[in-house]
Design a protein around this motif. Structure first.
Motif: not given
Length: 92
Positions: A17-22, A27-44
């Motif tokens: 639950g890394v994205c949720k915990a961070v 203090g922000f929605n973990p879904d934004f972090l999950r989206i950034a994670l998905a995009i960065s997985l494609i790029v690097k």
């Protein structure tokens, strides 16, 4: 299995639950972090997995080292505190 049981099982089945915990910790929605994670997985993907691993170790360490206090009493709402104080006032 009911819907509530399914949701509870899904929450327990999350790896760390890394994205949720961070997200909750900062203090922000973990879904934004999950989206950034998905995009960065494609790029690097290599760097993303390294950073994700570091965050996972950090979250795990914080959960093991900093525990919630045992026996902590829930905070009463003002209405509850006033209702609890009324029997004492009547007895006095």
């Amino acid at each position: 299995m009911t819907h509530d049981e399914t949701v509870a099982a899904r929450k327990q089945a999350s790896l760390i639950g890394v994205c949720k915990a961070v997200g909750e910790g900062l203090g922000f929605n973990p879904d934004f972090l999950r989206i950034a994670l998905a995009i960065s997985l494609i790029v690097k993907p290599e760097y993303t997995l390294i950073v994700y691993g570091i965050l996972a170790v950090t979250v795990l360490a914080s959960r093991l080292l900093v525990r919630a206090p045992r026996g902590a009493k829930p905070v009463r709402q003002p209405e509850q505190a006033e209702a609890a104080a009324e029997p004492m006032r009547a007895a006095a």
